[in-house]
Write a protein that holds these residues in place. Sequence first.
Motif, PDB file in Angstrom:
ATOM      1  N   TYR A   8       0.846  -1.186  -0.047  1.00  0.00           N
ATOM      2  CA  TYR A   8      -0.250  -0.116   0.148  1.00  0.00           C
ATOM      3  C   TYR A   8       0.873   1.115   0.016  1.00  0.00           C
ATOM      4  O   TYR A   8       1.835   1.357   1.072  1.00  0.00           O
ATOM      5  CB  TYR A   8      -0.973   0.114   1.146  1.00  0.00           C
ATOM      6  CG  TYR A   8      -1.647  -1.385   1.400  1.00  0.00           C
ATOM      7  CD1 TYR A   8      -3.141  -1.258   0.856  1.00  0.00           C
ATOM      8  CD2 TYR A   8      -1.129  -2.478   1.897  1.00  0.00           C
ATOM      9  CE1 TYR A   8      -3.908  -2.561   0.937  1.00  0.00           C
ATOM     10  CE2 TYR A   8      -2.080  -3.549   2.238  1.00  0.00           C
ATOM     11  CZ  TYR A   8      -3.356  -3.512   1.721  1.00  0.00           C
ATOM     12  OH  TYR A   8      -4.191  -4.481   1.597  1.00  0.00           O
ATOM     13  N   ALA A   9       0.744   2.217  -0.791  1.00  0.00           N
ATOM     14  CA  ALA A   9       1.657   3.336  -1.073  1.00  0.00           C
ATOM     15  C   ALA A   9       0.635   4.234  -1.966  1.00  0.00           C
ATOM     16  O   ALA A   9       0.286   4.130  -2.987  1.00  0.00           O
ATOM     17  CB  ALA A   9       3.137   3.095  -1.606  1.00  0.00           C
ATOM     18  N   ASN A  10       0.773   5.489  -1.276  1.00  0.00           N
ATOM     19  CA  ASN A  10       0.085   6.666  -2.167  1.00  0.00           C
ATOM     20  C   ASN A  10      -1.302   6.460  -2.689  1.00  0.00           C
ATOM     21  O   ASN A  10      -1.777   6.750  -3.761  1.00  0.00           O
ATOM     22  CB  ASN A  10       0.969   6.781  -3.371  1.00  0.00           C
ATOM     23  CG  ASN A  10       2.181   7.457  -2.869  1.00  0.00           C
ATOM     24  OD1 ASN A  10       2.520   8.325  -1.914  1.00  0.00           O
ATOM     25  ND2 ASN A  10       3.370   7.015  -3.709  1.00  0.00           N
ATOM     26  N   GLY A  11      -2.093   5.522  -1.943  1.00  0.00           N
ATOM     27  CA  GLY A  11      -3.322   5.213  -2.018  1.00  0.00           C
ATOM     28  C   GLY A  11      -3.551   4.189  -3.141  1.00  0.00           C
ATOM     29  O   GLY A  11      -4.552   3.814  -3.568  1.00  0.00           O
ATOM     30  N   GLU A  12      -2.364   3.368  -3.483  1.00  0.00           N
ATOM     31  CA  GLU A  12      -2.424   2.343  -4.511  1.00  0.00           C
ATOM     32  C   GLU A  12      -1.952   1.088  -3.710  1.00  0.00           C
ATOM     33  O   GLU A  12      -1.444   1.135  -2.879  1.00  0.00           O
ATOM     34  CB  GLU A  12      -1.398   2.695  -5.490  1.00  0.00           C
ATOM     35  CG  GLU A  12      -1.544   3.958  -6.265  1.00  0.00           C
ATOM     36  CD  GLU A  12      -2.656   3.995  -7.424  1.00  0.00           C
ATOM     37  OE1 GLU A  12      -2.653   2.933  -8.159  1.00  0.00           O
ATOM     38  OE2 GLU A  12      -3.228   4.936  -7.563  1.00  0.00           O
ATOM     39  N   ARG A  13      -2.731   0.059  -4.539  1.00  0.00           N
ATOM     40  CA  ARG A  13      -2.465  -1.222  -3.942  1.00  0.00           C
ATOM     41  C   ARG A  13      -1.515  -1.928  -5.167  1.00  0.00           C
ATOM     42  O   ARG A  13      -1.981  -1.936  -6.298  1.00  0.00           O
ATOM     43  CB  ARG A  13      -3.475  -2.125  -3.761  1.00  0.00           C
ATOM     44  CG  ARG A  13      -4.247  -1.654  -2.423  1.00  0.00           C
ATOM     45  CD  ARG A  13      -5.661  -2.520  -2.643  1.00  0.00           C
ATOM     46  NE  ARG A  13      -6.320  -2.222  -1.078  1.00  0.00           N
ATOM     47  CZ  ARG A  13      -6.905  -1.160  -0.751  1.00  0.00           C
ATOM     48  NH1 ARG A  13      -7.028  -0.278  -1.382  1.00  0.00           N
ATOM     49  NH2 ARG A  13      -7.527  -1.055   0.430  1.00  0.00           N
ATOM     50  N   THR A  14      -0.539  -2.589  -4.592  1.00  0.00           N
ATOM     51  CA  THR A  14       0.585  -3.281  -5.799  1.00  0.00           C
ATOM     52  C   THR A  14       0.546  -4.813  -5.483  1.00  0.00           C
ATOM     53  O   THR A  14       0.986  -4.916  -3.997  1.00  0.00           O
ATOM     54  CB  THR A  14       1.683  -2.755  -5.833  1.00  0.00           C
ATOM     55  OG1 THR A  14       1.526  -1.284  -6.024  1.00  0.00           O
ATOM     56  CG2 THR A  14       2.614  -3.312  -6.966  1.00  0.00           C
ATOM     57  N   VAL A  15       0.243  -5.763  -6.046  1.00  0.00           N
ATOM     58  CA  VAL A  15       0.502  -7.103  -5.727  1.00  0.00           C
ATOM     59  C   VAL A  15       1.971  -7.726  -6.239  1.00  0.00           C
ATOM     60  O   VAL A  15       2.063  -7.403  -7.340  1.00  0.00           O
ATOM     61  CB  VAL A  15      -0.635  -8.006  -6.303  1.00  0.00           C
ATOM     62  CG1 VAL A  15      -0.491  -9.521  -6.059  1.00  0.00           C
ATOM     63  CG2 VAL A  15      -2.061  -7.515  -5.693  1.00  0.00           C
ATOM     64  N   ALA A  16       2.466  -8.225  -5.319  1.00  0.00           N
ATOM     65  CA  ALA A  16       3.755  -8.841  -5.700  1.00  0.00           C
ATOM     66  C   ALA A  16       3.876 -10.308  -5.350  1.00  0.00           C
ATOM     67  O   ALA A  16       3.417 -10.803  -4.245  1.00  0.00           O
ATOM     68  CB  ALA A  16       4.870  -8.105  -4.932  1.00  0.00           C
ATOM     69  N   GLN A  17       4.330 -11.192  -6.213  1.00  0.00           N
ATOM     70  CA  GLN A  17       4.059 -12.624  -6.197  1.00  0.00           C
ATOM     71  C   GLN A  17       5.531 -13.126  -5.645  1.00  0.00           C
ATOM     72  O   GLN A  17       6.475 -12.511  -5.864  1.00  0.00           O
ATOM     73  CB  GLN A  17       4.079 -12.988  -7.510  1.00  0.00           C
ATOM     74  CG  GLN A  17       2.564 -13.112  -8.263  1.00  0.00           C
ATOM     75  CD  GLN A  17       1.474 -13.625  -7.630  1.00  0.00           C
ATOM     76  OE1 GLN A  17       1.350 -14.573  -7.071  1.00  0.00           O
ATOM     77  NE2 GLN A  17       0.238 -12.728  -7.712  1.00  0.00           N
ATOM     78  N   GLY A  18       5.301 -14.062  -4.736  1.00  0.00           N
ATOM     79  CA  GLY A  18       6.664 -14.682  -4.093  1.00  0.00           C
ATOM     80  C   GLY A  18       7.233 -15.381  -5.300  1.00  0.00           C
ATOM     81  O   GLY A  18       6.793 -15.321  -6.237  1.00  0.00           O
ATOM     82  N   PRO A  19       8.480 -15.837  -4.798  1.00  0.00           N
ATOM     83  CA  PRO A  19       9.038 -15.833  -3.692  1.00  0.00           C
ATOM     84  C   PRO A  19       9.857 -14.757  -3.042  1.00  0.00           C
ATOM     85  O   PRO A  19      10.136 -13.630  -4.135  1.00  0.00           O
ATOM     86  CB  PRO A  19      10.168 -17.056  -3.718  1.00  0.00           C
ATOM     87  CG  PRO A  19      10.733 -16.923  -5.245  1.00  0.00           C
ATOM     88  CD  PRO A  19       9.424 -16.537  -5.956  1.00  0.00           C
ATOM     89  N   PHE A  20       9.981 -14.526  -1.897  1.00  0.00           N
ATOM     90  CA  PHE A  20      10.880 -13.153  -1.503  1.00  0.00           C
ATOM     91  C   PHE A  20      12.087 -13.595  -0.999  1.00  0.00           C
ATOM     92  O   PHE A  20      12.301 -14.405  -0.329  1.00  0.00           O
ATOM     93  CB  PHE A  20       9.855 -12.764  -0.329  1.00  0.00           C
ATOM     94  CG  PHE A  20       8.392 -12.451  -0.694  1.00  0.00           C
ATOM     95  CD1 PHE A  20       8.217 -11.370  -1.769  1.00  0.00           C
ATOM     96  CD2 PHE A  20       7.414 -13.234  -0.236  1.00  0.00           C
ATOM     97  CE1 PHE A  20       6.924 -11.292  -2.112  1.00  0.00           C
ATOM     98  CE2 PHE A  20       5.956 -12.997  -0.797  1.00  0.00           C
ATOM     99  CZ  PHE A  20       5.966 -12.124  -1.980  1.00  0.00           C
ATOM    100  N   ALA A  21      12.914 -12.969  -1.185  1.00  0.00           N
ATOM    101  CA  ALA A  21      14.516 -13.015  -1.210  1.00  0.00           C
ATOM    102  C   ALA A  21      15.015 -13.137   0.412  1.00  0.00           C
ATOM    103  O   ALA A  21      15.798 -13.817   0.533  1.00  0.00           O
ATOM    104  CB  ALA A  21      15.361 -11.969  -2.183  1.00  0.00           C
ATOM    105  N   GLU A  22      14.364 -12.131   1.192  1.00  0.00           N
ATOM    106  CA  GLU A  22      14.762 -11.927   2.523  1.00  0.00           C
ATOM    107  C   GLU A  22      14.192 -12.967   3.515  1.00  0.00           C
ATOM    108  O   GLU A  22      13.547 -12.815   4.329  1.00  0.00           O
ATOM    109  CB  GLU A  22      14.467 -10.481   2.976  1.00  0.00           C
ATOM    110  CG  GLU A  22      13.008 -10.150   2.984  1.00  0.00           C
ATOM    111  CD  GLU A  22      12.278  -9.805   1.467  1.00  0.00           C
ATOM    112  OE1 GLU A  22      11.058  -9.565   1.644  1.00  0.00           O
ATOM    113  OE2 GLU A  22      13.138  -9.585   0.692  1.00  0.00           O
TER     114      GLU A  22
END
Length: 137
Positions: free
Chosen positions: A57-71
């Motif tokens: 959630y940023a600046n009123g927008e939603r962005t979906v990020a698919q895994g995998p996640f590196a950290e």
Amino acid sequence: MRFMIMVKATADSEAGKMPEEALIASMAAYHEALQKAGVLLDASGLQPSAKGWRVRYANGERTVAQGPFAETETLIAGYTVIQVRSREEAMEWARRFPAPFGEDADGEIEVRQMYDLDDFEPSRPMERFRKIEGAHH
């Protein structure tokens, strides 16, 4: 008081490596003890982040990020939720938690107290939460 015991992910858990039978047995014994003591609320392992996603959630927008996640060190591989009378009791149960990836493998758990509805100031929105089945008082 509710506490969540979170098992931190490892490269192996993120790769989907299943636990050895001996580890499953020790986890079963631990969770049976929690259940017998009447403090177990929930417990489960989580599938690797490659099968998940994040919503940012940023600046009123939603962005979906698919895994995998590196950290990997920030990811959770599983959890146990307990309800006990004190922080000290939760700490004692956490000390007994089996080594999450086996006695000879590195691993880490993190324990955090969960909020209850009574921790928040009374308000109309909080009353709505109180009426939701499964919401904790």
